[in-house]
Design a protein around this motif. Structure first.
Motif, PDB file in Angstrom:
ATOM      1  N   SER A  56       0.803  -1.223   0.000  1.00 50.48           N
ATOM      2  CA  SER A  56       0.000   0.000   0.000  1.00 50.48           C
ATOM      3  C   SER A  56       0.840   1.280   0.000  1.00 50.48           C
ATOM      4  O   SER A  56       0.291   2.361   0.166  1.00 50.48           O
ATOM      5  CB  SER A  56      -0.919   0.005   1.234  1.00 50.48           C
ATOM      6  OG  SER A  56      -0.159  -0.077   2.428  1.00 50.48           O
ATOM      7  N   TYR A  60      -1.514   6.168  -3.314  1.00 49.17           N
ATOM      8  CA  TYR A  60      -1.962   7.476  -3.792  1.00 49.17           C
ATOM      9  C   TYR A  60      -1.589   7.689  -5.257  1.00 49.17           C
ATOM     10  O   TYR A  60      -2.405   8.147  -6.062  1.00 49.17           O
ATOM     11  CB  TYR A  60      -1.378   8.582  -2.913  1.00 49.17           C
ATOM     12  CG  TYR A  60      -1.849   8.501  -1.485  1.00 49.17           C
ATOM     13  CD1 TYR A  60      -3.157   8.829  -1.147  1.00 49.17           C
ATOM     14  CD2 TYR A  60      -0.994   8.076  -0.470  1.00 49.17           C
ATOM     15  CE1 TYR A  60      -3.594   8.743   0.165  1.00 49.17           C
ATOM     16  CE2 TYR A  60      -1.430   7.980   0.843  1.00 49.17           C
ATOM     17  CZ  TYR A  60      -2.728   8.321   1.166  1.00 49.17           C
ATOM     18  OH  TYR A  60      -3.163   8.218   2.452  1.00 49.17           O
ATOM     19  N   LEU A  61      -0.349   7.362  -5.609  1.00 48.82           N
ATOM     20  CA  LEU A  61       0.060   7.510  -7.000  1.00 48.82           C
ATOM     21  C   LEU A  61      -0.639   6.500  -7.896  1.00 48.82           C
ATOM     22  O   LEU A  61      -1.023   6.817  -9.025  1.00 48.82           O
ATOM     23  CB  LEU A  61       1.579   7.358  -7.118  1.00 48.82           C
ATOM     24  CG  LEU A  61       2.421   8.490  -6.528  1.00 48.82           C
ATOM     25  CD1 LEU A  61       3.896   8.162  -6.631  1.00 48.82           C
ATOM     26  CD2 LEU A  61       2.127   9.800  -7.231  1.00 48.82           C
ATOM     27  N   SER A  63      -3.553   5.332  -7.602  1.00 51.87           N
ATOM     28  CA  SER A  63      -4.955   5.664  -7.811  1.00 51.87           C
ATOM     29  C   SER A  63      -5.143   6.765  -8.847  1.00 51.87           C
ATOM     30  O   SER A  63      -6.266   7.038  -9.264  1.00 51.87           O
ATOM     31  CB  SER A  63      -5.589   6.111  -6.489  1.00 51.87           C
ATOM     32  OG  SER A  63      -4.952   7.288  -6.003  1.00 51.87           O
ATOM     33  N   LEU A  64      -4.037   7.392  -9.287  1.00 51.05           N
ATOM     34  CA  LEU A  64      -4.120   8.485 -10.263  1.00 51.05           C
ATOM     35  C   LEU A  64      -3.459   8.150 -11.585  1.00 51.05           C
ATOM     36  O   LEU A  64      -3.889   8.639 -12.633  1.00 51.05           O
ATOM     37  CB  LEU A  64      -3.467   9.751  -9.685  1.00 51.05           C
ATOM     38  CG  LEU A  64      -4.115  10.348  -8.442  1.00 51.05           C
ATOM     39  CD1 LEU A  64      -3.294  11.516  -7.935  1.00 51.05           C
ATOM     40  CD2 LEU A  64      -5.537  10.794  -8.735  1.00 51.05           C
TER      41      LEU A  64
END
Length: 318
Positions: A56, A60-61, A63-64
């Motif tokens: 995990s 963040y990266l 998910s984009l």
């Protein structure tokens, strides 16, 4: 791990380390356990860290952006090395294929999950939010406008290839349309000013005309046949060249050299055509022939290792 804790408590008792207090409750911290201490963690502990921490870190990266394959392979390699107890300096035996470890429990794996699937799942979540957020009705209206009034027939569904007249898929049909010459662009419904080949202005720019039948190509192939000196006839298509190459009696190395020259010639003709169309520049036939000999030599020398002497290549390539 229990022995390590006892050792640290003992060093605190004799005054080697003191630790520090944090928070309003004055929690006393004496030491941390980092993931680098892989040799001190059991396989179950490493499995937990691989799932909860290392799986995990890039959430963040991921998910984009879609993560490149090379990055995903490197991250999976790091996770595998850690799981088997290794490090950058220490290599441990991998007792199972990593894909098997990533598989779910019902597939016989440890349910770790691949980072690639995790990345795609996060990206598809945005798509799902668009659908659930009320935009599905808008997409449905656009789809209905595109479809118009469909006619439903009482027969099984089937695949139809629109590149051929009879609807059946053939490799030669796909290969015919993969090169974006003017005839193919026109067949795809693209509005162009002319379908005539601009370099000769005496024929439709098809694949075979561009590479084999136009004046530039014919003169170029004549020079190549004289240079190779192996009885290479004139071809009107690539398929005829393949048929000739399969039947001619030559060594494997000689055939590989001829293929290298042929492929380089096709590339040079295509680049020559694009320079004329898009950059309004013109390359002489002599220069084009020199380019073919030079690039085919470097290709065979660096990739096939079939020739190493430039003078030999100029005088006796086959």
């Amino acid at each position: 791990m229990e022995g390590l804790n006892l050792a640290f408590h003992r060093t605190m008792e004799i005054g080697f380390i003191r630790g520090f207090k944090v928070g309003m409750d004055n929690i006393h911290l004496s030491h941390f356990i980092y993931a680098d201490d892989a040799s001190l963690i059991s396989s179950g502990g490493r499995l937990t860290l691989v799932k909860s921490v290392m799986g995990s870190l890039g959430i963040y990266l991921m998910s984009l952006f879609k993560c490149p394959e090379t990055v995903l392979k490197r991250l999976e390699s790091i996770r595998a090395i850690f799981f088997w107890g290794g490090s950058n300096s220490v290599k441990k035996m991998s007792w199972l294929k990593w894909d098997k470890v990533l598989a779910s429990f019902d597939k016989g794996g440890l349910n770790v999950g691949s980072l690639k699937a995790f990345n795609l799942a996060l990206l598809f979540k945005w798509r799902w939010r668009d659908i659930v957020g009320g935009r599905i009705e808008q997409y449905l209206k656009v789809l209905l406008e595109e479809i118009g009034c469909p006619i439903l027939r009482d027969r099984p569904d089937s695949w139809v290839c629109n590149l051929s007249d009879d609807g059946s898929y053939m490799v030669k049909d796909a290969r015919e349309y993969c090169i974006l010459v003017r005839w193919n662009l026109s067949a795809k419904g693209i509005d162009i000013d002319s379908i005539v080949y601009p370099n000769c202005n005496n024929g439709v720019e098809t694949r075979d005309h561009l590479f084999f039948d136009c004046d530039v190509a014919r003169d170029l192939w004549l020079r190549i046949r004289i240079w190779l000196g192996c009885g290479l006839p004139h071809f009107s298509s690539w398929d005829l060249f393949v048929v000739w190459l399969e039947g001619v009696r030559l060594t494997v190395s000689s055939k590989n050299r001829i293929i290298a020259v042929m492929v380089t010639s096709l590339w040079a003709i295509w680049r020559f055509r694009n320079d004329v169309v898009f950059q309004d520049s013109f390359c002489s036939k002599n220069s084009l022939f020199d380019v073919i000999r030079l690039f085919s030599f470097h290709w065979i020398k660096n990739r096939g290792h079939l020739v190493s002497n430039w003078n030999f290549w100029l005088s006796m390539p086959v």
